[in-house]
Design an enzyme around this catalytic site. Structure first.
Site, PDB file in Angstrom:
ATOM      1  N   TYR A 101     -48.243  28.793 -24.093  1.00 30.15           N
ATOM      2  CA  TYR A 101     -47.530  28.797 -22.811  1.00 30.15           C
ATOM      3  C   TYR A 101     -48.506  28.392 -21.722  1.00 30.15           C
ATOM      4  O   TYR A 101     -49.637  28.889 -21.679  1.00 30.15           O
ATOM      5  CB  TYR A 101     -46.983  30.205 -22.504  1.00 30.15           C
ATOM      6  CG  TYR A 101     -46.511  30.367 -21.072  1.00 30.15           C
ATOM      7  CD1 TYR A 101     -45.190  30.118 -20.727  1.00 30.15           C
ATOM      8  CD2 TYR A 101     -47.407  30.749 -20.065  1.00 30.15           C
ATOM      9  CE1 TYR A 101     -44.768  30.239 -19.410  1.00 30.15           C
ATOM     10  CE2 TYR A 101     -46.985  30.866 -18.748  1.00 30.15           C
ATOM     11  CZ  TYR A 101     -45.668  30.612 -18.423  1.00 30.15           C
ATOM     12  OH  TYR A 101     -45.259  30.724 -17.135  1.00 30.15           O
ATOM     13  N   GLU A 189     -43.571  25.022 -15.669  1.00 29.95           N
ATOM     14  CA  GLU A 189     -43.828  25.729 -16.925  1.00 29.95           C
ATOM     15  C   GLU A 189     -43.687  24.802 -18.116  1.00 29.95           C
ATOM     16  O   GLU A 189     -42.791  23.953 -18.132  1.00 29.95           O
ATOM     17  CB  GLU A 189     -42.759  26.811 -17.116  1.00 29.95           C
ATOM     18  CG  GLU A 189     -43.234  28.191 -16.826  1.00 29.95           C
ATOM     19  CD  GLU A 189     -42.134  29.227 -17.110  1.00 29.95           C
ATOM     20  OE1 GLU A 189     -42.308  30.341 -16.670  1.00 29.95           O
ATOM     21  OE2 GLU A 189     -41.127  28.898 -17.772  1.00 29.95           O
TER      22      GLU A 189
END
Lengths: 382, 289
Positions: A101, A189
């Site tokens: 991530y 993101e």
């Protein structure tokens, strides 16, 4: 403003972040043609702006043409958490060994940007943050300098990213920060950032939300804004009128001025045993027409059985509000739902003189107005 | 006594030639505020609302010995206007403008760490010491002079609850609207610290709302550092997660942070009475009199 996945991937790819080969498709035949060109296996992904698309059935893998066809048939046209799916992204299904991530957002508590890296990619990062906050390495950024290269490296090493891809992940994070900073991002993101068997990194998903207040200086981003912002018809209508509006489940319609006061009116409806149907803020300085539009909005909701109209005027003037209420209600042969009005503050007395009290009920305090609206809604229900 | 502003405060209005700037400059003067000048680039030499306009805030402040400004500049230029006020240098800058890009405010926030200027706002109604001065757009007639220190994230909710207080004879020392944006200058802790140090503030009222953790931090501060009693109110108990309730900052995250419940619990734990209606807030304040 949220970009669709395919738009965000385009922005990321243009900046040099590796993304899988992909193509947007609107029909089953287009999906099959795209899959043939890209080569199987492919992922077929609904292009709607909701979280948890995979769990809701909005993403399917296909190993051959039959599977691509059936995936396209099931996803195109489906209703995904209230959003109609009219496009899918057909994408090279990346064979991965690991999911990471990376993200950049504004830490409002600190008033600073924060860049984040975690080896716990591929799952809801908010859950990771709640259960195991240490699994996310965070670097707060002085916005006048930007993300220093050492900070990107430190985040990557602190997160425990494997050595073979550490340099590439740091580079992706740096690019992501630059995009966020340069394009007025709210959230940026990549989850997951996939690590392949060949030790390459690929952005398998992409989120980029732009600060609405900065769209005036981000024309490229503004051009990407698309109609399907909300799946709710009334919320789309509110967008057209330019209201801050949120639809809720109850039957007491609420109109007011100022976010805090409208929220408080909702809370009081609940406090006195009613259920709010919506949040609607007409904003500061509303003129008569805007007030009429607000009533039209709330009457358009079939769940609404009564309306409380609460104005405490600072820069909003009671006489303008009263004119708007009269104009809206005098247009009806039969008023759809009873309206309780409470006017206070600037020009409230003038407003009360103008207000046609044959068409509305009037209360002098917020508490009384809310209680009366709740009573009326309960009577209609019974 | 009061905090932040009084009848000695000398005010420059940034953006005084705009519709809002002119209207509210006049309203502020009518209330008794010492508005001494305006500042608008390119408009130096004009006079608006009876005061001279200068091209720069620095010149306006120097010529008129000003120590504060109110910013009515459009959002695209407001971040820069705040920097100008801070660098002029003024003691107090009150930013009314709504819709300033959050990255601009992050840069302002960084700057504020290094200077003594106090920023109120942005996206706020301003600050008022009843009977002495108001800097902003608050309707003066709702307020009355007294000993309640008032701080709130929301404008019209301030008017509502202050009205409940005023109707009970509970006047205010100073009322501060800190604004509903995610990044603001003065926060609850800063405001409460001022009220704690003010001998004429006998009780403080803080009106919070969903989103962020400012109220929780305020609760910690109250618990550890305050003798002055505090009464609370939190808007947004019925707000669903993931939906922004008007203010950019007012949102309960999907993961459930920033809820009204967490804020009310934190305040209760710090000994703060939280009212569930504006009338209940007045009830609690009355008990401390």
């Amino acid at each position: 403003m949220k970009l669709h996945e395919y738009q965000a991937k385009g922005v990321f790819a243009d900046a040099g972040i590796p993304t899988p080969d992909s193509e947007l498709a609107e029909t089953v035949e287009e999906v099959v043609a795209a899959a043939d060109r890209i080569g199987y296996p492919v992922a077929v992904k609904a292009q709607v702006q909701v979280g948890g698309r995979g769990k809701a059935g909005g993403i399917e893998l296909a190993d051959d043409e039959d599977e691509a066809r059936s995936a396209a048939e099931s996803i195109l046209g489906m209703d995904l958490k209230g959003y109609h799916v009219d496009r899918v992204l057909v994408e090279d299904a990346v064979d991965f060994t690991n999911e990471l991530y990376v993200g950049v957002t504004m830490d409002r508590g600190e008033g600073k940007p924060v860049a984040m890296v975690s080896t716990r990619g591929g799952v809801d990062i908010e859950e990771v943050a709640a259960e195991d906050p240490d699994a996310i390495a965070r670097e707060h950024v002085d916005p006048s300098f930007g993300l220093h290269p050492y900070q990107a490296r430190r985040a990557v090493y602190d997160a425990g990213v494997e050595d073979a891809v550490a340099r590439d992940v740091a580079s992706v994070l740096t690019t992501l920060y630059q995009l966020w900073d340069g394009r007025d991002g709210a959230d940026a993101e990549i989850n997951p950032l996939m690590v392949t068997a060949a030790d390459e990194v690929v952005a398998a998903d992409a989120v980029f939300n732009v600060d609405e207040d900065a769209l005036f200086r981000q024309p490229e981003m503004a051009d990407m804004e698309e109609e399907s912002a909300s799946g709710d018809e009334l919320e789309r209508k509110a967008d057209e009128y330019g209201f801050d509006y949120v639809r809720l489940d109850g039957n007491v319609g609420i109109i007011g001025n100022g976010a805090g006061l409208v929220m408080t009116t909702l809370d009081l409806v609940d406090h006195y045993g009613g259920a709010p149907a919506n949040f609607l803020d007409v904003g500061g300085g509303a003129k008569a027409e805007r007030v009429s539009n607000a009533l039209d909005m709330v009457f358009s909701d079939p769940n609404v059985d009564s309306v409380v109209f609460n104005i405490f005027g600072g820069i909003t003037r009671g006489d303008e509000v009263a004119k708007g209420i009269n104009a809206a209600l005098e247009g009806f042969d039969e008023i759809p739902d009873p309206v309780v009005v409470r006017l206070a503050g600037t020009n409230a007395e003038e407003g009360m003189e103008i207000l046609n009290t044959d068409l509305v009920e009037v209360e002098s305090t917020l508490e009384d107005a809310v209680q009366r609206a709740v009573e009326l809604a309960t009577e209609v229900e019974a | 006594m009061s905090v932040l502003v009084d009848d000695d405060t000398r005010v420059v209005v940034q953006g005084i030639t705009g519709g809002e700037g002119k209207f509210h400059a006049e309203q502020m003067m009518e209330y008794g505020t010492n508005v001494v000048a305006g500042a608008v680039p390119g408009k130096g030499g004009q006079a608006v609302a009876g005061v001279p306009v200068y091209d720069t805030v620095e010149r306006a402040a120097r010529e008129h010995d000003a120590d504060a400004s109110v910013v009515f500049v459009p959002p695209a230029f407001a971040g820069d206007a705040i920097f100008e006020g801070v660098d002029s240098p003024l003691d107090l800058v009150v930013a009314i403008t709504e819709g300033i890009p959050v990255q601009d405010m992050s840069l302002v926030n960084e700057k504020l760490n290094d200077v003594d200027t106090t920023l109120i706002g942005p996206n706020c109604p301003g600050v008022i010491t009843p009977g002495e001065a108001k800097l902003g757009i608050l309707p003066g007639n709702v307020f009355s002079s007294g000993s309640v220190g008032f701080v709130s994230r929301s404008g019209t909710l301030t008017y509502q609850i202050v009205d409940n207080l005023t109707n009970r004879g509970l006047g205010q020392s100073t009322a501060i609207g800190i604004g509903g944006d995610p990044i603001i200058g003065t926060d609850f802790v800063d405001a409460l610290r001022l009220f704690e140090a003010d001998p004429d503030t006998e009780v403080a009222v803080m009106c919070g709302e969903i989103g962020g953790e400012d109220e929780e931090q305020a609760a910690e501060f109250i618990d550890e550092h305050m003798e002055t009693p505090v009464v609370g109110f939190i808007a947004g108990r019925t707000a669903p997660p993931g939906k922004r309730m008007g203010h950019a900052g007012a949102i309960v995250s999907e993961a459930g942070t920033g809820t009204a419940e967490s804020k009310i619990d934190a305040l209760n734990d710090a000994g703060v009475h939280v009212g569930y209606t504006p009338e209940e807030v007045a009830d609690h304040v009355e008990k401390y009199r």
